[in-house]
Design a protein around this motif. Structure first.
Motif, short mmCIF file in Angstrom:
data_model
loop_
_atom_site.label_atom_id
_atom_site.label_comp_id
_atom_site.label_asym_id
_atom_site.label_seq_id
_atom_site.Cartn_x
_atom_site.Cartn_y
_atom_site.Cartn_z
N ARG A 327 -1.30 -11.76 117.40
CA ARG A 327 -2.14 -10.85 118.19
C ARG A 327 -1.76 -10.93 119.66
O ARG A 327 -1.38 -11.99 120.16
N GLY A 328 -1.88 -9.80 120.33
CA GLY A 328 -1.56 -9.78 121.75
C GLY A 328 -2.14 -8.55 122.42
O GLY A 328 -3.11 -7.95 121.94
N THR A 329 -1.51 -8.17 123.51
CA THR A 329 -1.94 -7.01 124.30
C THR A 329 -0.73 -6.15 124.62
O THR A 329 0.35 -6.68 124.89
N TRP A 330 -0.89 -4.83 124.54
CA TRP A 330 0.18 -3.94 124.97
C TRP A 330 -0.22 -3.29 126.29
O TRP A 330 -1.40 -3.14 126.61
N SER A 331 0.77 -2.89 127.06
CA SER A 331 0.52 -2.17 128.31
C SER A 331 1.66 -1.20 128.57
O SER A 331 2.80 -1.44 128.17
N LYS A 332 1.32 -0.10 129.23
CA LYS A 332 2.29 0.93 129.55
C LYS A 332 1.79 1.61 130.82
O LYS A 332 0.75 2.27 130.81
N ASP A 336 6.54 7.50 131.27
CA ASP A 336 7.97 7.16 131.17
C ASP A 336 8.21 5.67 130.93
O ASP A 336 9.30 5.28 130.53
N ALA A 337 7.22 4.85 131.18
CA ALA A 337 7.41 3.40 131.16
C ALA A 337 7.58 2.86 129.75
O ALA A 337 7.04 3.42 128.79
N PRO A 338 8.31 1.75 129.60
CA PRO A 338 8.43 1.12 128.29
C PRO A 338 7.14 0.39 127.93
O PRO A 338 6.30 0.11 128.79
N ILE A 339 6.98 0.09 126.66
CA ILE A 339 5.83 -0.68 126.19
C ILE A 339 6.10 -2.16 126.45
O ILE A 339 7.17 -2.68 126.12
N LYS A 340 5.13 -2.83 127.04
CA LYS A 340 5.21 -4.27 127.26
C LYS A 340 4.19 -4.97 126.37
O LYS A 340 3.09 -4.45 126.16
N LEU A 341 4.56 -6.12 125.84
CA LEU A 341 3.68 -6.90 124.97
C LEU A 341 3.50 -8.29 125.55
O LEU A 341 4.44 -8.86 126.13
N SER A 342 2.31 -8.84 125.38
CA SER A 342 2.06 -10.18 125.91
C SER A 342 0.97 -10.86 125.11
O SER A 342 0.17 -10.22 124.41
N THR A 343 0.94 -12.18 125.21
CA THR A 343 -0.13 -13.01 124.68
C THR A 343 -0.64 -13.87 125.83
O THR A 343 -0.13 -13.79 126.95
N LYS A 344 -1.62 -14.70 125.56
CA LYS A 344 -2.12 -15.60 126.61
C LYS A 344 -1.03 -16.56 127.08
O LYS A 344 -1.09 -17.07 128.20
N ALA A 345 -0.04 -16.80 126.22
CA ALA A 345 1.04 -17.72 126.57
C ALA A 345 2.14 -17.06 127.40
O ALA A 345 2.98 -17.76 127.95
N GLY A 346 2.12 -15.72 127.48
CA GLY A 346 3.15 -15.03 128.25
C GLY A 346 3.68 -13.81 127.53
O GLY A 346 3.02 -13.25 126.65
N ASP A 347 4.88 -13.38 127.91
CA ASP A 347 5.48 -12.19 127.33
C ASP A 347 5.74 -12.38 125.84
O ASP A 347 6.10 -13.48 125.39
N LEU A 348 5.59 -11.30 125.09
CA LEU A 348 5.81 -11.32 123.65
C LEU A 348 6.93 -10.34 123.33
O LEU A 348 6.92 -9.20 123.79
N THR A 349 7.91 -10.79 122.53
CA THR A 349 9.01 -9.93 122.13
C THR A 349 8.89 -9.60 120.64
O THR A 349 8.22 -10.31 119.88
N VAL A 350 9.56 -8.52 120.26
CA VAL A 350 9.61 -8.10 118.86
C VAL A 350 10.97 -8.49 118.30
O VAL A 350 12.00 -8.13 118.88
#
Length: 372
Positions: A327-332, A336-350
């Motif tokens: 589980r995490g959080t997305w932001s845009k 035009d911006a890319p989708i960013k993903l993160s968790t409480k620990a930091g950035d999340l990658t796919v």
């Protein structure tokens, strides 16, 4: 379900430079710089060697018998090239900067569309809400272009935020006039029915009989040698944090449609897909984004209000990969911006692979899963 009134606007223009991002992804830029430096170094050494041979001391007879000093050129650093829509490494040195844009094809996702064709060659698929509680697919094609994909259906305003991050062009049967106005205003190129490569399959009933040969659409598209930006923050299996077990997924879009997935140990299988046998999308990851949905401001021919997915801002994210959920959080920040993903620990990658994005309404949608 009746389709929207077809928009017969011109194909539009490629997005003006003001709409384009000023740089490509940082990682790809660094790799490109390494390649250019290596090529430049090799070329300079070769020129130097030729000059030494051509300008040897002519007054000394023995100079004709002397061999020029050997020049050892250090091998260039191996460059790994990856596809922008999957993060996967290109095989056999294949060029990841195709001459054509990303072609996003709008595909019907109801029983009437059966069988859907071409999904097996898609790099990525986004499922979005449309009127009547049903969904439509935005299938992304770049590394491979099928000769028959569809049934092709109409665009929605929701598509602006979906296709803009990679400056994609849309392959569509058309759109309602308000949608065409907004698509044109966003500088998005689209290819409606009547464009090169789009045709009607007479063995099917309208409006579910429009198909596209993307190889022909690509020939008509404005040629662009630049590699698109990465659509998602790609990573490796080792980067992906351990999550809770989740092998069955049900993504509900608010009472009208639910997409069901089962993990078989390698991929996520869409249990209620309309894809042709052997042409299913092999999802390595199912990424669920909880999104806000508003009113697009008009109704379809059947009188249903047309929803608009707001793929901007932030919300909850659920990344299903390898039979596990993180589980995490997305932001845009903008369309035009890319989708960013993160968790409480930091950035999340796919993890690199083929991803299916579920844009589930935050208001009345729901996502459930089981641990079996």
């Amino acid at each position: 379900m009746a389709d929207l009134v077809l928009g017969r606007a011109s194909h539009g223009c490629r997005r003006a430079p003001a709409h384009l991002k000023s740089t490509r992804s940082h990682e790809f830029h660094e790799r490109s710089v390494l390649v250019r430096r290596a090529q430049l170094t090799t070329a300079l050494l070769a020129v130097t060697s030729l000059l030494l041979v051509g300008c040897g001391g002519g007054d000394d007879p023995s100079s004709d018998k002397q061999k020029p000093a050997s020049q050892e050129v250090a091998p260039s650093e191996e460059v790994v090239s990856t596809w922008p829509l999957t993060g996967l490494e290109a095989a056999g040195g294949e060029d990841v900067a195709k001459p054509h844009p990303v072609l996003v094809t709008k595909i019907d996702n109801t029983y009437a569309s059966s069988p859907q064709l071409g999904l097996g060659q898609a790099d990525m698929v986004v499922e979005e809400l449309v009127e009547g509680g049903l969904t439509r697919l935005a299938a992304f094609f770049y590394s491979s272009l099928p000769e028959k994909v569809g049934p092709v259906r109409s665009m929605r305003a929701s598509d602006i935020g979906i296709v803009s991050p990679v400056d994609a062009s849309v392959v569509t049967s058309g759109a309602a006039a308000p949608t065409i106005k907004r698509i044109n205003g966003a500088g998005i190129t689209f290819y409606p029915e009547g464009s090169q490569g789009l045709y009607r399959d007479t063995s099917r009933s309208a409006p579910y009989n429009v198909f596209a040969d993307l190889t022909k659409v690509a020939q008509a598209a404005e040629q662009d040698p630049a590699r698109p930006d990465d659509y998602l923050p790609w990573g490796t299996e080792e980067d992906f944090p351990g999550g809770q077990k989740a092998t069955k997924i049900a993504a509900s879009f608010g009472g009208g449609h639910t997409t069901n997935w089962t993990y078989d140990g390698q991929h996520y299988n869409n249990e209620n897909s309309y894809a042709a046998e052997g042409d299913h999308f092999p999802a390595d990851t199912v990424l669920v984004l909880r999104v806000q949905v508003g009113d697009a401001g008009y109704r379809d021919p059947a009188g249903n209000p047309v929803p608009e997915t707001k793929l901007i801002g932030q919300g909850q994210a659920m990344v299903f990969h390898g039979g596990k959920l993180v589980r995490g959080t997305w932001s845009k920040s903008d369309l035009d911006a890319p989708i960013k993903l993160s968790t409480k620990a930091g950035d999340l990658t796919v993890p690199a692979g083929r991803t299916w994005l579920e844009l589930v309404p935050a208001q009345n949608g729901n996502v459930t899963f089981t641990k079996r």
